[in-house]
Design an enzyme around this catalytic site. Structure first.
Site, PDB file in Angstrom:
ATOM      1  N   ASP A 169      -1.486   6.543   6.480  1.00  0.00           N
ATOM      2  CA  ASP A 169      -2.591   5.748   5.930  1.00  0.00           C
ATOM      3  C   ASP A 169      -2.936   4.678   6.973  1.00  0.00           C
ATOM      4  O   ASP A 169      -2.222   3.685   7.094  1.00  0.00           O
ATOM      5  CB  ASP A 169      -2.153   5.104   4.608  1.00  0.00           C
ATOM      6  CG  ASP A 169      -3.205   4.154   4.048  1.00  0.00           C
ATOM      7  OD1 ASP A 169      -4.257   3.958   4.688  1.00  0.00           O
ATOM      8  OD2 ASP A 169      -2.965   3.613   2.941  1.00  0.00           O
ATOM      9  N   LYS A 211     -12.262  -1.509   6.177  1.00  0.00           N
ATOM     10  CA  LYS A 211     -11.507  -2.499   6.930  1.00  0.00           C
ATOM     11  C   LYS A 211     -12.079  -2.577   8.342  1.00  0.00           C
ATOM     12  O   LYS A 211     -12.638  -3.576   8.734  1.00  0.00           O
ATOM     13  CB  LYS A 211     -10.009  -2.137   6.983  1.00  0.00           C
ATOM     14  CG  LYS A 211      -9.312  -1.840   5.649  1.00  0.00           C
ATOM     15  CD  LYS A 211      -9.592  -2.784   4.586  1.00  0.00           C
ATOM     16  CE  LYS A 211      -9.050  -2.618   3.192  1.00  0.00           C
ATOM     17  NZ  LYS A 211      -7.949  -1.786   2.877  1.00  0.00           N
ATOM     18  N   TRP A 239       0.825  -1.220   0.000  1.00  0.00           N
ATOM     19  CA  TRP A 239       0.000   0.000   0.000  1.00  0.00           C
ATOM     20  C   TRP A 239       0.848   1.254   0.000  1.00  0.00           C
ATOM     21  O   TRP A 239       0.487   2.259  -0.622  1.00  0.00           O
ATOM     22  CB  TRP A 239      -1.004  -0.013   1.158  1.00  0.00           C
ATOM     23  CG  TRP A 239      -2.125  -0.978   0.876  1.00  0.00           C
ATOM     24  CD1 TRP A 239      -2.396  -2.124   1.560  1.00  0.00           C
ATOM     25  CD2 TRP A 239      -3.080  -0.911  -0.199  1.00  0.00           C
ATOM     26  NE1 TRP A 239      -3.472  -2.764   0.978  1.00  0.00           N
ATOM     27  CE2 TRP A 239      -3.906  -2.052  -0.091  1.00  0.00           C
ATOM     28  CE3 TRP A 239      -3.313  -0.011  -1.236  1.00  0.00           C
ATOM     29  CZ2 TRP A 239      -4.952  -2.314  -0.980  1.00  0.00           C
ATOM     30  CZ3 TRP A 239      -4.349  -0.269  -2.124  1.00  0.00           C
ATOM     31  CH2 TRP A 239      -5.159  -1.402  -1.992  1.00  0.00           C
TER      32      TRP A 239
HETATM   33  C1  LIG Z   1      -7.416  -1.270   1.572  1.00  0.00           C
HETATM   34  C2  LIG Z   1      -6.319  -0.282   1.710  1.00  0.00           C
HETATM   35  C3  LIG Z   1      -6.190   0.792   0.816  1.00  0.00           C
HETATM   36  C4  LIG Z   1      -7.102   0.981  -0.368  1.00  0.00           C
HETATM   37  O1  LIG Z   1      -8.389   1.308   0.024  1.00  0.00           O
HETATM   38  P1  LIG Z   1      -9.512   1.658  -1.079  1.00  0.00           P
HETATM   39  O2  LIG Z   1     -10.606   2.193  -0.221  1.00  0.00           O
HETATM   40  O3  LIG Z   1      -9.834   0.395  -1.785  1.00  0.00           O
HETATM   41  O4  LIG Z   1      -8.944   2.684  -1.979  1.00  0.00           O
HETATM   42  C5  LIG Z   1      -5.164   1.682   1.035  1.00  0.00           C
HETATM   43  N1  LIG Z   1      -4.308   1.543   2.061  1.00  0.00           N
HETATM   44  C6  LIG Z   1      -4.401   0.526   2.945  1.00  0.00           C
HETATM   45  C7  LIG Z   1      -3.424   0.419   4.067  1.00  0.00           C
HETATM   46  C8  LIG Z   1      -5.412  -0.425   2.787  1.00  0.00           C
HETATM   47  O5  LIG Z   1      -5.517  -1.434   3.651  1.00  0.00           O
END
Ligand SMILES: *Cc1c(COP(=O)(O)O)cnc(C)c1O
Length: 358
Positions: free
Chosen positions: A171, A195, A102
């Protein structure tokens, strides 16, 4: 009807009480004669909901007035572009920590807008650990330092907060509200909510006021944090249903005792699974102990020929979503707040049985 244990990384398991509440009020929300989905986003009803959700977030994470909380379309990935667009200001450089999948996605998107200086990379260790902070090279002219504390696919977690004078951007898609957090150490925290907090399509962005008013003039309006902050995340119609469900999950976290209760539960769940995996080499997790994620636990079988049968039998036993990400293969169990301890106990019992019979 029975609900199975869903170990998917995202969209992920939601708390059953939240789904039941939504089911009960789907046709007639709070005696209003219509569904929440049918309510105008500028109505007083929606504004009241939005304010409550804002208050709950502030209470749970201890977020002060100097931060705005935005709820935006487009998940976490849209923020990969929005962050450089909004934060670069006069700088042409941003600093990024490379911790795996990511963070690399965030880096690739930022490179469309600026020069990315890599602070440190876990690539040489195959992302089983990160280099010691004493070896990090933080470019002082960078507009901000971005990192991904929890790598959802690799199962790597960075415990230590990067030490820097630059605005720190994180993030937290797969770890937000999984444990208490000192928000004041960050300039911006963002997360796709699917998540740990809700359904897909929505991102939460917690941004310090000092970072507003710097957006590049060509920033799309919907990605402009300054405009979104001024409009209470409503420069256009927000994803009201996703936001509503997220509000309910956040209220559920609060009612269940708050973040320290979940931190404790999440530690217990993760320890149960890691301790079992580590018993022998039938199952393996290659992440160095100090970097193991509490939320996402990837594992492989010593004999990879058994993977298909493992996944089929797990599914038959009511354990879903255990297939690893397509980029890495193997298995992965995601143990977000909504996964009860009983789910992890059932998983470990299944894994033990599978080992004995193989
Ligand atoms: C799932 C995830 C993303 C992407 O999320 P989307 O909502 O599908 O764009 C980005 N960073 C992390 C750490 C993730 O787990």
């Amino acid at each position: 009807m029975s609900r199975l244990y869903n170990f998917n990384a995202g969209p992920a398991m939601l708390p059953t009480p939240v789904l039941e509440e939504i089911q009960a009020e789907l046709l007639d929300w709070q005696g209003k004669g219509l569904s929440f989905m049918e309510i105008g986003h500028r109505s007083q009803y929606f504004q009241d909901f939005r304010e409550q959700c804002d208050l709950d977030c502030r209470e749970l994470l201890g977020i002060g007035k100097q931060y705005k909380i935005l709820f935006l379309h487009g998940g976490a990935s849209s923020q990969f572009a929005a962050i450089p667009l909004n934060l670069l200001g006069n700088s042409a450089t941003a600093a990024y920590l490379d911790s795996g999948h990511w963070s690399l996605k965030a880096i690739a998107e930022a490179e469309r807008y600026c020069q990315v200086k890599i602070v440190a990379s876990g690539a040489d260790a195959n992302y089983t650990e990160m280099p010691s902070p004493s070896s990090w090279q933080i470019e002082p002219s960078a507009a901000y330092l971005h990192y991904t504390p929890n790598e959802t696919i690799g199962g790597l977690f960075i415990k230590d907060l990067p030490q820097t004078d630059l605005p720190l951007v994180a993030d937290m898609s797969s770890c937000i509200m999984s444990e208490p957090l000192d928000v004041n150490q960050f300039s911006l925290i963002y997360a796709g909510v699917q998540k740990n907090l809700g359904p897909a399509g929505l991102a939460v962005v917690i941004i310090h006021e000092d970072l507003l008013d710097k957006a590049h003039p060509k920033t799309p309006t919907t990605l402009n944090y300054t405009l979104q902050a001024a409009a209470d995340s409503g420069v256009n119609t927000p994803p009201t249903l996703a936001w509503y469900v997220t509000g309910k999950v956040i209220a559920w976290i609060k009612q269940s005792g708050g973040l320290s209760v979940f931190a404790d539960l999440n530690q217990r769940k993760a320890k149960l699974l890691y301790d079992f995996i580590d018993q022998d080499d039938f199952y393996q997790n290659s992440i160095k102990p100090d970097f193991r994620s509490v939320m996402n636990i990837p594992f492989t079988l010593r004999n990879s020929d058994l993977e298909k049968s493992f996944l089929e039998k797990a599914k038959a036993a009511g354990l879903l979503g255990l297939k690893g990400h397509r980029s890495v293969g193997g298995m992965r169990a995601s143990l977000y707040n909504a996964m009860p301890l009983a789910g992890v106990e059932a998983l470990v019992a299944f894994m033990d049985e599978f080992k004995k019979r193989s």
